[in-house]
Design a protein around this motif. Structure first.
Motif, PDB file in Angstrom:
ATOM      1  N   PRO A 235       2.403   4.773  -1.589  1.00 39.02           N
ATOM      2  CA  PRO A 235       2.774   5.878  -2.491  1.00 39.02           C
ATOM      3  C   PRO A 235       3.532   5.447  -3.732  1.00 39.02           C
ATOM      4  O   PRO A 235       3.590   6.188  -4.712  1.00 39.02           O
ATOM      5  CB  PRO A 235       3.635   6.778  -1.598  1.00 39.02           C
ATOM      6  CG  PRO A 235       4.170   5.877  -0.528  1.00 39.02           C
ATOM      7  CD  PRO A 235       3.084   4.887  -0.271  1.00 39.02           C
ATOM      8  N   ASP A 236       4.126   4.260  -3.723  1.00 38.45           N
ATOM      9  CA  ASP A 236       4.888   3.811  -4.894  1.00 38.45           C
ATOM     10  C   ASP A 236       3.997   3.347  -6.033  1.00 38.45           C
ATOM     11  O   ASP A 236       4.461   3.205  -7.165  1.00 38.45           O
ATOM     12  CB  ASP A 236       5.843   2.675  -4.510  1.00 38.45           C
ATOM     13  CG  ASP A 236       7.004   3.162  -3.667  1.00 38.45           C
ATOM     14  OD1 ASP A 236       7.258   4.380  -3.671  1.00 38.45           O
ATOM     15  OD2 ASP A 236       7.626   2.338  -2.975  1.00 38.45           O
ATOM     16  N   GLY A 237       2.720   3.055  -5.731  1.00 38.69           N
ATOM     17  CA  GLY A 237       1.838   2.544  -6.778  1.00 38.69           C
ATOM     18  C   GLY A 237       1.720   1.034  -6.734  1.00 38.69           C
ATOM     19  O   GLY A 237       2.372   0.346  -5.939  1.00 38.69           O
ATOM     20  N   GLY A 238       0.860   0.491  -7.614  1.00 34.35           N
ATOM     21  CA  GLY A 238       0.520  -0.917  -7.565  1.00 34.35           C
ATOM     22  C   GLY A 238       1.632  -1.878  -7.879  1.00 34.35           C
ATOM     23  O   GLY A 238       2.053  -2.685  -7.042  1.00 34.35           O
ATOM     24  N   LEU A 239       2.140  -1.807  -9.096  1.00 33.63           N
ATOM     25  CA  LEU A 239       3.165  -2.774  -9.505  1.00 33.63           C
ATOM     26  C   LEU A 239       4.457  -2.638  -8.701  1.00 33.63           C
ATOM     27  O   LEU A 239       5.022  -3.650  -8.271  1.00 33.63           O
ATOM     28  CB  LEU A 239       3.441  -2.638 -11.002  1.00 33.63           C
ATOM     29  CG  LEU A 239       4.457  -3.615 -11.586  1.00 33.63           C
ATOM     30  CD1 LEU A 239       4.052  -5.055 -11.337  1.00 33.63           C
ATOM     31  CD2 LEU A 239       4.646  -3.362 -13.075  1.00 33.63           C
ATOM     32  N   PRO A 240       4.969  -1.434  -8.455  1.00 36.91           N
ATOM     33  CA  PRO A 240       6.182  -1.337  -7.634  1.00 36.91           C
ATOM     34  C   PRO A 240       5.995  -1.916  -6.233  1.00 36.91           C
ATOM     35  O   PRO A 240       6.918  -2.529  -5.693  1.00 36.91           O
ATOM     36  CB  PRO A 240       6.455   0.173  -7.580  1.00 36.91           C
ATOM     37  CG  PRO A 240       5.827   0.710  -8.810  1.00 36.91           C
ATOM     38  CD  PRO A 240       4.596  -0.109  -9.009  1.00 36.91           C
ATOM     39  N   THR A 241       4.803  -1.712  -5.654  1.00 37.27           N
ATOM     40  CA  THR A 241       4.542  -2.285  -4.329  1.00 37.27           C
ATOM     41  C   THR A 241       4.563  -3.805  -4.398  1.00 37.27           C
ATOM     42  O   THR A 241       5.158  -4.479  -3.545  1.00 37.27           O
ATOM     43  CB  THR A 241       3.186  -1.799  -3.797  1.00 37.27           C
ATOM     44  OG1 THR A 241       3.220  -0.373  -3.643  1.00 37.27           O
ATOM     45  CG2 THR A 241       2.864  -2.442  -2.457  1.00 37.27           C
ATOM     46  N   LEU A 242       3.902  -4.363  -5.406  1.00 35.83           N
ATOM     47  CA  LEU A 242       3.878  -5.816  -5.566  1.00 35.83           C
ATOM     48  C   LEU A 242       5.289  -6.356  -5.744  1.00 35.83           C
ATOM     49  O   LEU A 242       5.666  -7.361  -5.117  1.00 35.83           O
ATOM     50  CB  LEU A 242       3.014  -6.181  -6.768  1.00 35.83           C
ATOM     51  CG  LEU A 242       2.920  -7.663  -7.118  1.00 35.83           C
ATOM     52  CD1 LEU A 242       2.209  -8.432  -6.004  1.00 35.83           C
ATOM     53  CD2 LEU A 242       2.195  -7.868  -8.453  1.00 35.83           C
ATOM     54  N   ILE A 243       6.105  -5.703  -6.565  1.00 36.91           N
ATOM     55  CA  ILE A 243       7.477  -6.155  -6.801  1.00 36.91           C
ATOM     56  C   ILE A 243       8.280  -6.132  -5.502  1.00 36.91           C
ATOM     57  O   ILE A 243       9.000  -7.089  -5.181  1.00 36.91           O
ATOM     58  CB  ILE A 243       8.141  -5.270  -7.863  1.00 36.91           C
ATOM     59  CG1 ILE A 243       7.524  -5.541  -9.238  1.00 36.91           C
ATOM     60  CG2 ILE A 243       9.651  -5.493  -7.917  1.00 36.91           C
ATOM     61  CD1 ILE A 243       7.989  -4.591 -10.319  1.00 36.91           C
ATOM     62  N   ARG A 244       8.159  -5.050  -4.744  1.00 36.70           N
ATOM     63  CA  ARG A 244       8.930  -4.928  -3.508  1.00 36.70           C
ATOM     64  C   ARG A 244       8.530  -5.997  -2.500  1.00 36.70           C
ATOM     65  O   ARG A 244       9.395  -6.635  -1.872  1.00 36.70           O
ATOM     66  CB  ARG A 244       8.727  -3.544  -2.909  1.00 36.70           C
ATOM     67  CG  ARG A 244       9.531  -3.333  -1.616  1.00 36.70           C
ATOM     68  CD  ARG A 244       9.320  -1.964  -1.015  1.00 36.70           C
ATOM     69  NE  ARG A 244       7.927  -1.729  -0.646  1.00 36.70           N
ATOM     70  CZ  ARG A 244       7.122  -0.890  -1.276  1.00 36.70           C
ATOM     71  NH1 ARG A 244       7.564  -0.184  -2.315  1.00 36.70           N
ATOM     72  NH2 ARG A 244       5.870  -0.731  -0.884  1.00 36.70           N
ATOM     73  N   GLU A 245       7.231  -6.240  -2.342  1.00 34.00           N
ATOM     74  CA  GLU A 245       6.787  -7.181  -1.309  1.00 34.00           C
ATOM     75  C   GLU A 245       7.084  -8.628  -1.692  1.00 34.00           C
ATOM     76  O   GLU A 245       7.410  -9.444  -0.825  1.00 34.00           O
ATOM     77  CB  GLU A 245       5.290  -6.986  -1.033  1.00 34.00           C
ATOM     78  CG  GLU A 245       4.926  -5.590  -0.553  1.00 34.00           C
ATOM     79  CD  GLU A 245       5.756  -5.133   0.639  1.00 34.00           C
ATOM     80  OE1 GLU A 245       6.188  -5.979   1.441  1.00 34.00           O
ATOM     81  OE2 GLU A 245       5.996  -3.914   0.764  1.00 34.00           O
ATOM     82  N   LEU A 246       6.986  -8.964  -2.960  1.00 36.14           N
ATOM     83  CA  LEU A 246       7.351 -10.323  -3.380  1.00 36.14           C
ATOM     84  C   LEU A 246       8.837 -10.567  -3.146  1.00 36.14           C
ATOM     85  O   LEU A 246       9.242 -11.647  -2.706  1.00 36.14           O
ATOM     86  CB  LEU A 246       7.002 -10.543  -4.851  1.00 36.14           C
ATOM     87  CG  LEU A 246       5.515 -10.613  -5.209  1.00 36.14           C
ATOM     88  CD1 LEU A 246       5.340 -10.794  -6.713  1.00 36.14           C
ATOM     89  CD2 LEU A 246       4.830 -11.746  -4.470  1.00 36.14           C
ATOM     90  N   GLY A 247       9.658  -9.567  -3.446  1.00 30.12           N
ATOM     91  CA  GLY A 247      11.096  -9.701  -3.188  1.00 30.12           C
ATOM     92  C   GLY A 247      11.388  -9.819  -1.701  1.00 30.12           C
ATOM     93  O   GLY A 247      12.264 -10.592  -1.287  1.00 30.12           O
ATOM     94  N   PHE A 248      10.649  -9.058  -0.886  1.00 34.77           N
ATOM     95  CA  PHE A 248      10.835  -9.132   0.569  1.00 34.77           C
ATOM     96  C   PHE A 248      10.496 -10.521   1.087  1.00 34.77           C
ATOM     97  O   PHE A 248      11.235 -11.099   1.902  1.00 34.77           O
ATOM     98  CB  PHE A 248       9.945  -8.088   1.242  1.00 34.77           C
ATOM     99  CG  PHE A 248       9.943  -8.170   2.746  1.00 34.77           C
ATOM    100  CD1 PHE A 248      11.037  -7.753   3.490  1.00 34.77           C
ATOM    101  CD2 PHE A 248       8.836  -8.673   3.411  1.00 34.77           C
ATOM    102  CE1 PHE A 248      11.028  -7.838   4.880  1.00 34.77           C
ATOM    103  CE2 PHE A 248       8.814  -8.761   4.801  1.00 34.77           C
ATOM    104  CZ  PHE A 248       9.919  -8.346   5.538  1.00 34.77           C
TER     105      PHE A 248
END
Length: 438
Positions: A235-248
């Motif tokens: 639900p957050d969208g493409g770029l926010p999801t990518l940012i969150r998972e790379l940080g994780f």
């Protein structure tokens, strides 16, 4: 002639020389006031002044003051010449020619300064686009054209806290019709110590655990596209999801992003006159097809080279030559960014500043806060060489090939223990792995 030259140096001096003190004060006072304002402004530092010029109101004020000061200076030198001989003085070839030359100098220098201000005015809207509010997709709401928009998911707790930025790429060339995230570099800056780390995620990283505990089966460079296509699952969208998972995966939150347009990157390299790199090994990639004229293949010998925009882009993108892979390409991308940083600090580029700002504003988009740019400029100036930057590519030994027979073609799977140790080594107690590791 002497009076005109004196008023060219400082409006009012020529009038004083001609014995007209009242006119001298009239012409000198506005310039003195502008100079005083400039000195007060620059007292906060050149970096602060540059950041201020990214504010539209400041940029417009700067442009108007530059043009007004130029017009006033021209009026002062012409008036000073007239005081010394009236109209006949302008008919004398040496004097008339000198006045024309001085006027042209004023016009050219002030148009250049105004062009710098105008370039920064335009750059503000292009680089710092207002981010959209990220969340579940509403019915009928059109998605961003390229997906490169996001509000910060986390921000540094204090001004002394480490800042982490995702640097990724947009391929907007005529040969592409979608955004690429083959370039994934996390730049981490400690504003207190000035320590900088650059961590590249290879495009073939796959089968990794996400922050929700689920396994993402595809490659990491497809995560953004998959998230954009499935708003129910992401639900957050493409770029926010990518940012969150790379940080994780890296163990630290990623606060901001900077998206680089690859075609704009080529133009920026050309605008600064090219960059110099030391190629560690010969490149012979017969399959590279990124040239604008359509020819195929890229070759570059080992050693020092000065690259233009097209060649620099090939250097950053080629990965199929003998002995080359995604890891060597990632190292070259980091190397190019550092070489560009060195070039941008070259004072000989000052005359090309408007063109460089124009090219840069068409190259970069970010949600980084403008009010912290000054700090980043100061940190960047403290870095004297590449040795002051820790550069890591998350290939072997941090990732390895999955067992034979695993579907999905060539892949790399993280060795989470090694990745955790690297995270703690880079970020210390700030790493989420630190609390979980005895």
């Amino acid at each position: 002639m002497v009076a005109a030259f004196l008023s060219f140096l400082w409006p009012g001096l020529g009038q004083w020389y001609a014995g007209r003190p009242r006119e001298a004060i009239l012409f000198a006072a506005p310039i003195a006031a502008i100079l005083l304002l400039l000195l007060i402004w620059l007292a906060g530092g050149a970096e602060r002044a540059l950041v201020d010029l990214l504010l539209p109101a400041v940029a417009v004020t700067f442009i108007l003051l530059v043009l007004a000061e130029g017009a006033w200076r021209i009026a002062a030198l012409i008036h000073a010449a007239w005081l010394m001989g009236g109209r006949p003085v302008f008919r004398r070839r040496p004097v008339g020619g000198a006045i024309v030359a001085l006027t042209l100098i004023v016009v050219v220098t002030h148009i250049w300064a105004a062009a710098v201000g105008w370039s920064l005015y335009q750059a503000s809207g292009r680089v710092f686009e207002p981010p959209v509010v990220v969340g579940p997709v509403e019915s009928g709401a059109p998605p961003p054209s390229d997906g490169f928009q996001a509000t910060p998911q986390a921000t540094p707790e204090t001004k002394e806290s480490r800042i982490n930025i995702l640097l990724t790429g947009i391929d907007s060339s005529e040969r592409r019709h979608h955004a690429l995230t083959d370039t994934l570099i996390v730049v981490s800056v400690d504003p207190v110590t000035g320590d900088v780390a650059m961590v590249s995620f290879p495009r073939d990283i796959a089968r990794f655990t996400m922050s929700n505990g689920q396994l993402f089966p595809g490659k990491i460079n497809s995560l953004m596209q998959e998230a954009d296509k499935d708003p129910v699952k992401y639900p957050d969208g493409g770029l926010p999801t990518l940012i969150r998972e790379l940080g994780f995966l890296l163990g630290v939150p990623i606060h901001y992003y900077a998206a680089v347009d690859l075609d704009g990157f080529r133009r920026l390299i050309d605008a600064v006159g090219g960059v110099t790199i030391d190629n560690p090994r010969a490149i012979n990639d017969p399959t590279y097809g990124g040239w604008r004229d359509g020819h195929v293949g890229f070759r570059l010998s080992k050693g020092v080279h000065h690259l233009d925009g097209d060649t620099a882009l090939a250097y950053a993108r080629s990965r199929r030559g003998a002995g080359d892979n995604d890891f060597t390409r990632a190292r070259r991308q980091q190397q190019l960014l550092l070489a560009l940083r060195v070039r941008l600090t070259d004072p000989t580029l000052l005359p090309q500043l408007p063109a460089i700002i124009e090219a840069g504003s068409n190259t970069l988009r970010t949600n980084f806060p403008r009010d912290r740019l000054q700090e980043m400029l100061v940190v960047g100036q403290k870095i004297e060489s590449e040795e002051g930057i820790r550069r890591v590519v998350l290939g072997p030994p941090y990732a390895k090939n999955p067992p034979p027979g695993t579907p999905g073609g060539y892949q790399l799977v993280f060795d989470m223990e090694r990745l955790a140790r690297l995270s703690i080594e880079l970020f210390g107690d700030e790493s989420s792995y630190a609390a979980a590791t005895p």
